[in-house]
Scaffold this motif. Structure first.
Motif, PDB file in Angstrom:
ATOM      1  N   HIS A  18     -15.079   5.037  -3.252  1.00 35.38           N
ATOM      2  CA  HIS A  18     -15.720   3.845  -3.799  1.00 35.38           C
ATOM      3  C   HIS A  18     -14.700   2.994  -4.555  1.00 35.38           C
ATOM      4  CE1 HIS A  18     -19.207   6.792  -3.928  1.00 35.38           C
ATOM      5  NE2 HIS A  18     -19.578   5.882  -3.054  1.00 35.38           N
ATOM      6  N   ASP A  19     -14.816   1.683  -4.419  1.00 35.73           N
ATOM      7  CA  ASP A  19     -14.077   0.783  -5.293  1.00 35.73           C
ATOM      8  C   ASP A  19     -14.865   0.720  -6.593  1.00 35.73           C
ATOM      9  OD1 ASP A  19     -11.742  -0.699  -3.888  1.00 35.73           O
ATOM     10  OD2 ASP A  19     -13.330  -0.579  -2.379  1.00 35.73           O
ATOM     11  N   VAL A  20     -14.198   1.013  -7.705  1.00 34.66           N
ATOM     12  CA  VAL A  20     -14.866   1.141  -8.991  1.00 34.66           C
ATOM     13  C   VAL A  20     -14.206   0.206  -9.998  1.00 34.66           C
ATOM     14  CG1 VAL A  20     -15.388   2.771 -10.856  1.00 34.66           C
ATOM     15  CG2 VAL A  20     -15.444   3.548  -8.488  1.00 34.66           C
ATOM     16  N   MET A  21     -15.033  -0.495 -10.766  1.00 32.65           N
ATOM     17  CA  MET A  21     -14.549  -1.328 -11.866  1.00 32.65           C
ATOM     18  C   MET A  21     -14.835  -0.584 -13.169  1.00 32.65           C
ATOM     19  SD  MET A  21     -13.298  -3.935 -10.426  1.00 32.65           S
ATOM     20  CE  MET A  21     -13.410  -4.917  -8.946  1.00 32.65           C
TER      21      MET A  21
ATOM     22  N   THR B 181     -17.029   3.343 -16.237  1.00 33.69           N
ATOM     23  CA  THR B 181     -17.429   2.635 -15.021  1.00 33.69           C
ATOM     24  C   THR B 181     -18.620   1.729 -15.287  1.00 33.69           C
ATOM     25  OG1 THR B 181     -16.659   4.501 -13.687  1.00 33.69           O
ATOM     26  CG2 THR B 181     -18.228   2.992 -12.644  1.00 33.69           C
ATOM     27  N   PHE B 182     -18.542   0.502 -14.732  1.00 31.90           N
ATOM     28  CA  PHE B 182     -19.691  -0.391 -14.806  1.00 31.90           C
ATOM     29  C   PHE B 182     -20.071  -0.995 -13.457  1.00 31.90           C
ATOM     30  CE2 PHE B 182     -16.054  -3.063 -15.702  1.00 31.90           C
ATOM     31  CZ  PHE B 182     -16.341  -4.307 -15.166  1.00 31.90           C
ATOM     32  N   ILE B 183     -19.229  -0.831 -12.447  1.00 30.84           N
ATOM     33  CA  ILE B 183     -19.521  -1.294 -11.084  1.00 30.84           C
ATOM     34  C   ILE B 183     -18.974  -0.266 -10.102  1.00 30.84           C
ATOM     35  CG2 ILE B 183     -19.006  -3.050  -9.313  1.00 30.84           C
ATOM     36  CD1 ILE B 183     -20.663  -4.216 -11.494  1.00 30.84           C
ATOM     37  N   MET B 184     -19.773   0.032  -9.062  1.00 27.26           N
ATOM     38  CA  MET B 184     -19.290   0.868  -7.957  1.00 27.26           C
ATOM     39  C   MET B 184     -19.648   0.173  -6.651  1.00 27.26           C
ATOM     40  SD  MET B 184     -19.984   4.838  -8.934  1.00 27.26           S
ATOM     41  CE  MET B 184     -21.726   4.635  -9.134  1.00 27.26           C
ATOM     42  N   MET B 185     -18.694   0.134  -5.740  1.00 23.24           N
ATOM     43  CA  MET B 185     -18.914  -0.467  -4.435  1.00 23.24           C
ATOM     44  C   MET B 185     -18.438   0.504  -3.359  1.00 23.24           C
ATOM     45  SD  MET B 185     -17.453  -4.218  -5.373  1.00 23.24           S
ATOM     46  CE  MET B 185     -16.163  -3.480  -6.377  1.00 23.24           C
ATOM     47  N   GLY B 186     -19.142   0.526  -2.257  1.00 23.96           N
ATOM     48  CA  GLY B 186     -18.732   1.417  -1.186  1.00 23.96           C
ATOM     49  C   GLY B 186     -19.294   1.001   0.147  1.00 23.96           C
ATOM     50  N   GLU B 187     -18.855   1.708   1.151  1.00 23.24           N
ATOM     51  CA  GLU B 187     -19.360   1.518   2.504  1.00 23.24           C
ATOM     52  C   GLU B 187     -19.761   2.887   3.023  1.00 23.24           C
ATOM     53  OE1 GLU B 187     -17.109  -2.370   4.136  1.00 23.24           O
ATOM     54  OE2 GLU B 187     -15.840  -0.612   3.945  1.00 23.24           O
ATOM     55  N   GLY B 188     -21.048   3.047   3.251  1.00 22.20           N
ATOM     56  CA  GLY B 188     -21.577   4.342   3.633  1.00 22.20           C
ATOM     57  C   GLY B 188     -21.389   4.653   5.102  1.00 22.20           C
ATOM     58  N   HIS B 189     -21.577   5.914   5.397  1.00 21.55           N
ATOM     59  CA  HIS B 189     -21.446   6.369   6.777  1.00 21.55           C
ATOM     60  C   HIS B 189     -22.668   5.976   7.601  1.00 21.55           C
ATOM     61  CE1 HIS B 189     -18.029   8.645   5.366  1.00 21.55           C
ATOM     62  NE2 HIS B 189     -18.788   9.209   4.449  1.00 21.55           N
ATOM     63  N   ASN B 190     -23.811   5.860   6.947  1.00 24.29           N
ATOM     64  CA  ASN B 190     -25.065   5.609   7.668  1.00 24.29           C
ATOM     65  C   ASN B 190     -25.466   4.142   7.689  1.00 24.29           C
ATOM     66  OD1 ASN B 190     -25.200   8.379   7.902  1.00 24.29           O
ATOM     67  ND2 ASN B 190     -26.419   8.607   6.055  1.00 24.29           N
ATOM     68  N   SER B 191     -24.679   3.283   7.068  1.00 25.90           N
ATOM     69  CA  SER B 191     -25.064   1.890   6.962  1.00 25.90           C
ATOM     70  C   SER B 191     -23.888   0.998   7.316  1.00 25.90           C
ATOM     71  CB  SER B 191     -25.531   1.569   5.534  1.00 25.90           C
ATOM     72  OG  SER B 191     -25.796   0.204   5.391  1.00 25.90           O
ATOM     73  N   VAL B 192     -24.186  -0.108   7.973  1.00 25.62           N
ATOM     74  CA  VAL B 192     -23.132  -1.082   8.270  1.00 25.62           C
ATOM     75  C   VAL B 192     -22.952  -2.024   7.085  1.00 25.62           C
ATOM     76  CG1 VAL B 192     -23.418  -1.007  10.759  1.00 25.62           C
ATOM     77  CG2 VAL B 192     -24.757  -2.624   9.417  1.00 25.62           C
TER      78      VAL B 192
END
Length: 125
Positions: free
Chosen positions: A32-35, A41-52
């Motif tokens: 995850h890209d984390v801020m 931590t206050f923000i987490m961003m990611g790209e899941g395996h099950n979702s585009v």
């Protein structure tokens, strides 16, 4: 972030966070890209395996979480939602004006008092 949508989302979040002092961006052990501010931590961003679609999760109070879930466009973040975290419902599409405010509020929840005071004073000017 690997997809074009993920990269665009990351750039928007980076732009919002660039106005906030002492924000660090890292990639955590889950990819995850984390801020963070001062290690919190206050923000987490990611790209899941099950979702585009990419994911964007934001630290919030439980009261904020309740209101955002009622309003729609947000879901309780898996695993950490019981702490107040919300995730943007990417199917509904992000409201970047609202997200800009929520990201700043998430920062204020995580930041030490000195930085909170600094940010609030700069906003008051």
């Amino acid at each position: 972030m690997k997809t074009e949508l993920g990269k665009a989302m990351l750039e928007r979040v980076q732009g919002i966070c660039s106005a906030l002092p002492e924000v660090d961006q890292i990639v955590d052990g889950f990819g995850h890209d984390v801020m963070k501010v001062r290690g919190k931590t206050f923000i987490m961003m990611g790209e899941g395996h099950n979702s585009v679609l990419p994911s964007l999760s934001i630290k919030a109070t439980k009261e904020q979480q309740y209101l955002l879930l009622e309003q729609g466009g947000y879901v309780k973040t898996p695993y950490i939602g019981h702490h107040g975290w919300v995730s943007v419902d990417m199917e509904a599409g992000p409201n970047w004006d609202e997200l800009s405010v929520l990201i700043q509020e998430a920062y204020l929840l995580a930041a030490p008092k000195r930085l909170v005071k600094q940010v609030l004073e700069s906003v008051a000017r």
